[in-house]
Design a protein around this motif. Sequence first.
Motif, PDB file in Angstrom:
ATOM      1  N   GLU A  25       1.463   3.968   1.137  1.00 44.76           N
ATOM      2  CA  GLU A  25       1.096   4.864   2.235  1.00 44.76           C
ATOM      3  C   GLU A  25       1.719   6.233   2.002  1.00 44.76           C
ATOM      4  O   GLU A  25       2.886   6.337   1.608  1.00 44.76           O
ATOM      5  CB  GLU A  25       1.619   4.310   3.567  1.00 44.76           C
ATOM      6  CG  GLU A  25       1.116   2.915   3.922  1.00 44.76           C
ATOM      7  CD  GLU A  25      -0.210   2.928   4.654  1.00 44.76           C
ATOM      8  OE1 GLU A  25      -0.715   4.029   4.960  1.00 44.76           O
ATOM      9  OE2 GLU A  25      -0.748   1.835   4.899  1.00 44.76           O
ATOM     10  N   GLY A  63      -4.928  -6.194  13.871  1.00 40.73           N
ATOM     11  CA  GLY A  63      -5.778  -7.094  13.111  1.00 40.73           C
ATOM     12  C   GLY A  63      -7.165  -6.509  12.968  1.00 40.73           C
ATOM     13  O   GLY A  63      -7.526  -5.553  13.669  1.00 40.73           O
ATOM     14  N   GLN A  64      -7.914  -7.043  12.025  1.00 39.52           N
ATOM     15  CA  GLN A  64      -9.292  -6.582  11.845  1.00 39.52           C
ATOM     16  C   GLN A  64     -10.105  -7.692  11.200  1.00 39.52           C
ATOM     17  O   GLN A  64      -9.611  -8.412  10.328  1.00 39.52           O
ATOM     18  CB  GLN A  64      -9.324  -5.306  10.977  1.00 39.52           C
ATOM     19  CG  GLN A  64     -10.715  -4.692  10.883  1.00 39.52           C
ATOM     20  CD  GLN A  64     -10.707  -3.249  10.404  1.00 39.52           C
ATOM     21  OE1 GLN A  64      -9.686  -2.757   9.919  1.00 39.52           O
ATOM     22  NE2 GLN A  64     -11.832  -2.571  10.515  1.00 39.52           N
ATOM     23  N   MET A  81       5.960  -0.758  11.402  1.00 37.37           N
ATOM     24  CA  MET A  81       4.590  -0.517  11.869  1.00 37.37           C
ATOM     25  C   MET A  81       3.705   0.024  10.753  1.00 37.37           C
ATOM     26  O   MET A  81       2.554  -0.349  10.626  1.00 37.37           O
ATOM     27  CB  MET A  81       4.598   0.498  12.995  1.00 37.37           C
ATOM     28  CG  MET A  81       5.284  -0.032  14.194  1.00 37.37           C
ATOM     29  SD  MET A  81       4.124  -0.963  15.146  1.00 37.37           S
ATOM     30  CE  MET A  81       4.434  -0.209  16.684  1.00 37.37           C
ATOM     31  N   ARG A  82       4.213   0.985  10.032  1.00 37.77           N
ATOM     32  CA  ARG A  82       3.459   1.479   8.878  1.00 37.77           C
ATOM     33  C   ARG A  82       4.402   1.472   7.689  1.00 37.77           C
ATOM     34  O   ARG A  82       5.050   2.455   7.362  1.00 37.77           O
ATOM     35  CB  ARG A  82       2.869   2.867   9.124  1.00 37.77           C
ATOM     36  CG  ARG A  82       2.065   3.363   7.922  1.00 37.77           C
ATOM     37  CD  ARG A  82       1.126   4.486   8.265  1.00 37.77           C
ATOM     38  NE  ARG A  82       0.151   4.103   9.269  1.00 37.77           N
ATOM     39  CZ  ARG A  82      -0.933   3.347   9.023  1.00 37.77           C
ATOM     40  NH1 ARG A  82      -1.188   2.911   7.814  1.00 37.77           N
ATOM     41  NH2 ARG A  82      -1.747   3.035   9.996  1.00 37.77           N
ATOM     42  N   GLY A  83       4.504   0.293   7.095  1.00 35.97           N
ATOM     43  CA  GLY A  83       5.362   0.153   5.934  1.00 35.97           C
ATOM     44  C   GLY A  83       4.552   0.363   4.668  1.00 35.97           C
ATOM     45  O   GLY A  83       3.342   0.597   4.716  1.00 35.97           O
ATOM     46  N   ARG A 105       0.886  -1.168   0.000  1.00 40.87           N
ATOM     47  CA  ARG A 105       0.000   0.000   0.000  1.00 40.87           C
ATOM     48  C   ARG A 105       0.918   1.210   0.000  1.00 40.87           C
ATOM     49  O   ARG A 105       1.776   1.341   0.874  1.00 40.87           O
ATOM     50  CB  ARG A 105      -0.905   0.001   1.238  1.00 40.87           C
ATOM     51  CG  ARG A 105      -1.893  -1.156   1.223  1.00 40.87           C
ATOM     52  CD  ARG A 105      -2.849  -1.125   2.400  1.00 40.87           C
ATOM     53  NE  ARG A 105      -3.633  -2.347   2.457  1.00 40.87           N
ATOM     54  CZ  ARG A 105      -4.419  -2.699   3.464  1.00 40.87           C
ATOM     55  NH1 ARG A 105      -4.549  -1.905   4.516  1.00 40.87           N
ATOM     56  NH2 ARG A 105      -5.095  -3.832   3.431  1.00 40.87           N
ATOM     57  N   GLU A 152      -3.179  -1.029  15.855  1.00 39.72           N
ATOM     58  CA  GLU A 152      -4.086  -1.994  15.234  1.00 39.72           C
ATOM     59  C   GLU A 152      -3.273  -3.177  14.697  1.00 39.72           C
ATOM     60  O   GLU A 152      -2.462  -3.018  13.793  1.00 39.72           O
ATOM     61  CB  GLU A 152      -4.859  -1.329  14.087  1.00 39.72           C
ATOM     62  CG  GLU A 152      -5.832  -2.293  13.431  1.00 39.72           C
ATOM     63  CD  GLU A 152      -6.371  -1.790  12.095  1.00 39.72           C
ATOM     64  OE1 GLU A 152      -6.485  -0.566  11.908  1.00 39.72           O
ATOM     65  OE2 GLU A 152      -6.661  -2.657  11.249  1.00 39.72           O
ATOM     66  N   ARG A 206       3.708  -5.954  11.177  1.00 42.28           N
ATOM     67  CA  ARG A 206       3.488  -4.909  12.181  1.00 42.28           C
ATOM     68  C   ARG A 206       3.582  -5.478  13.596  1.00 42.28           C
ATOM     69  O   ARG A 206       4.011  -4.791  14.529  1.00 42.28           O
ATOM     70  CB  ARG A 206       2.119  -4.253  11.980  1.00 42.28           C
ATOM     71  CG  ARG A 206       1.819  -3.185  13.013  1.00 42.28           C
ATOM     72  CD  ARG A 206       0.477  -2.529  12.817  1.00 42.28           C
ATOM     73  NE  ARG A 206       0.467  -1.619  11.676  1.00 42.28           N
ATOM     74  CZ  ARG A 206      -0.601  -0.912  11.307  1.00 42.28           C
ATOM     75  NH1 ARG A 206      -1.726  -1.009  11.986  1.00 42.28           N
ATOM     76  NH2 ARG A 206      -0.546  -0.105  10.262  1.00 42.28           N
TER      77      ARG A 206
HETATM   78  P1  ATP Z   1      -4.439   1.052   9.115  1.00 40.65           P
HETATM   79  O1  ATP Z   1      -5.739   1.610   9.605  1.00 40.65           O
HETATM   80  O2  ATP Z   1      -3.397   0.893  10.183  1.00 40.65           O
HETATM   81  O3  ATP Z   1      -3.915   1.758   7.881  1.00 40.65           O
HETATM   82  P2  ATP Z   1      -5.983  -0.889   7.763  1.00 40.65           P
HETATM   83  O4  ATP Z   1      -7.183  -0.882   8.626  1.00 40.65           O
HETATM   84  O5  ATP Z   1      -6.001  -0.153   6.498  1.00 40.65           O
HETATM   85  O6  ATP Z   1      -4.723  -0.428   8.633  1.00 40.65           O
HETATM   86  P3  ATP Z   1      -6.440  -3.690   7.171  1.00 40.65           P
HETATM   87  O7  ATP Z   1      -6.888  -3.637   5.782  1.00 40.65           O
HETATM   88  O8  ATP Z   1      -7.418  -3.878   8.259  1.00 40.65           O
HETATM   89  O9  ATP Z   1      -5.528  -2.395   7.476  1.00 40.65           O
HETATM   90  O10 ATP Z   1      -5.238  -4.763   7.240  1.00 40.65           O
HETATM   91  C1  ATP Z   1      -5.118  -5.769   8.234  1.00 40.65           C
HETATM   92  C2  ATP Z   1      -3.930  -5.514   9.132  1.00 40.65           C
HETATM   93  O11 ATP Z   1      -2.735  -5.293   8.383  1.00 40.65           O
HETATM   94  C3  ATP Z   1      -4.079  -4.267   9.965  1.00 40.65           C
HETATM   95  O12 ATP Z   1      -4.844  -4.531  11.120  1.00 40.65           O
HETATM   96  C4  ATP Z   1      -2.636  -3.939  10.308  1.00 40.65           C
HETATM   97  O13 ATP Z   1      -2.230  -4.693  11.448  1.00 40.65           O
HETATM   98  C5  ATP Z   1      -1.873  -4.424   9.101  1.00 40.65           C
HETATM   99  N1  ATP Z   1      -1.480  -3.276   8.266  1.00 40.65           N
HETATM  100  C6  ATP Z   1      -2.276  -2.482   7.523  1.00 40.65           C
HETATM  101  N2  ATP Z   1      -1.588  -1.533   6.891  1.00 40.65           N
HETATM  102  C7  ATP Z   1      -0.282  -1.719   7.260  1.00 40.65           C
HETATM  103  C8  ATP Z   1       0.939  -1.056   6.931  1.00 40.65           C
HETATM  104  N3  ATP Z   1       0.961  -0.004   6.117  1.00 40.65           N
HETATM  105  N4  ATP Z   1       2.087  -1.531   7.472  1.00 40.65           N
HETATM  106  C9  ATP Z   1       2.080  -2.599   8.292  1.00 40.65           C
HETATM  107  N5  ATP Z   1       0.958  -3.266   8.630  1.00 40.65           N
HETATM  108  C10 ATP Z   1      -0.214  -2.842   8.135  1.00 40.65           C
END
Ligand code: ATP
Length: 450
Positions: free
Chosen positions: A142, A285-286, A150-152, A140, A283, A323
């Motif tokens: 970002e 997981g979701q 953590m936010r790669g 992604r 966060e 993460r």
């Molecule tokens: P965020 O709100 O942190 O951008 P997201 O809700 O967009 O995350 P999900 O689509 O729910 O992300 O992805 C599932 C999991 O993947 C997230 O709970 C998070 O732990 C991890 N994740 C999401 N984006 C990233 C990122 N840019 N770098 C590392 N881990 C990520």
Amino acid sequence: MRLSRYFLPVLKETPAEAQIVSHRYMLRAGMIKQASAGIYSWLPLGFKVLRKIENIVHEEQVRAGHIPMLMPTLQSADLWRESGRYDDYGQEMLRVTDRHGRDMLYGPTNEELITDIFRSHVSSYRDLPLTLYHIQWKFRDEIRPRFGVMRGREFLMKDGYNFDLTKEDALHAYNRHLVSYLRTYERMGLQAIPMRADSGPIGGDDTHEFLVLADTGESEVFYDSQITELKFGDREIDYDSREQCQAVLEEFTSRYARTDETHDEAVFNQIPEGRRRVARGIEVGQIFYFGTKYSEPMGATVQGPDGKAVPVHMGSHGIGVSRLVGAIIEASHDDRGIIWPEGVTPFHVGIVNLKSGDAEADAACESLYAALEAKGLEPLYDDTDERAGGKFATMDLIGLPWRITVGPRGLKNGVVELTSRRTGESEEMSPEAAVERVAQIYAPHMVRGI
Ligand code: ATP
Ligand code: MG
């Protein structure tokens, strides 16, 4: 592993670019190296932790009845046009064109691809329920990659997808995921609290995020402090039992716990004041239930018991595997370095030879090393000729939960020292007793993976 033959490029200096403790320690402990913004190489020590986390995720998914597979990172844009998300996803999607001019993308998630696999091979309700998952790199783009892993931009995620005939069945799959996630995080030594969340671009109504409380977390969270007293523990659960899964969901979601997107001040204020908490969380997981959002436009239908074709009910469920490495460090460290929980530690125990070159000390370390390996444990033996202080500092930095110190003085009395990284407490005992003790400590944490 013998340290003299390993690749552990620890740094003495604190890297200036790292703003949070987990990023600092991952760089200093030689776990990662930035390749470009938000993209990292996983050096041997970091890679080992990543694999341990992956293995726990696999074990718990398989235990819940979910089926592992692997989908590619590069996907065809055509599938995403079918779901309508090719345009919706925006700039976070990395788009590429191949030599034939075909639009491709580096997958930020996999709903389209899995739905395509499903519709190609499943046509009867008799093949349901079905939950498939994989652990694969995502991309992604970002806007502000930060805090290391953590936010790669490129990151490792477990993503799973359930296919069910009815909404009721799909909600059971949702609950099953919630239970399996609680177990997964606890095995990593983490408390991750399920919180009501917003569904974002994945879509759908039912969703919970799992958050690890930490001051450096990017999400603002609001919760009833009672929720932090809940433990899943080692209770047995029948994942096929709707009642059991539902009961766990109710237990873990009945107290107020929400991210800022769904926070409701009026409801929050009904909690007794002393239990209201406003904090920050990571966060990790979701889980989502989104019904027929993808199955309908993409024609993923099954023939129901009455012979009519109906779109399947789906959900998707993610765990931020890479993460988590950072999140675990945020939750477990001190001013000397990382303190790995037993479940994810890269090596089970460090062996520090206080006098490398001394025949007796060398022999004692070698035999300890062999005895630990024979028990299926992974020791990291510091056999270098660095001075004792430096060896201890490295062990503390890389955070192995247990250390065995071997020196000529102790050996005269037939003892070595076993030290807990967490408490700093040491105990003298025979080398055999130390091996036994370490084996006992790790017995509940041995991971098979898949
Ligand atoms: P965020 O709100 O942190 O951008 P997201 O809700 O967009 O995350 P999900 O689509 O729910 O992300 O992805 C599932 C999991 O993947 C997230 O709970 C998070 O732990 C991890 N994740 C999401 N984006 C990233 C990122 N840019 N770098 C590392 N881990 C990520
Ligand atoms: Mg999310």
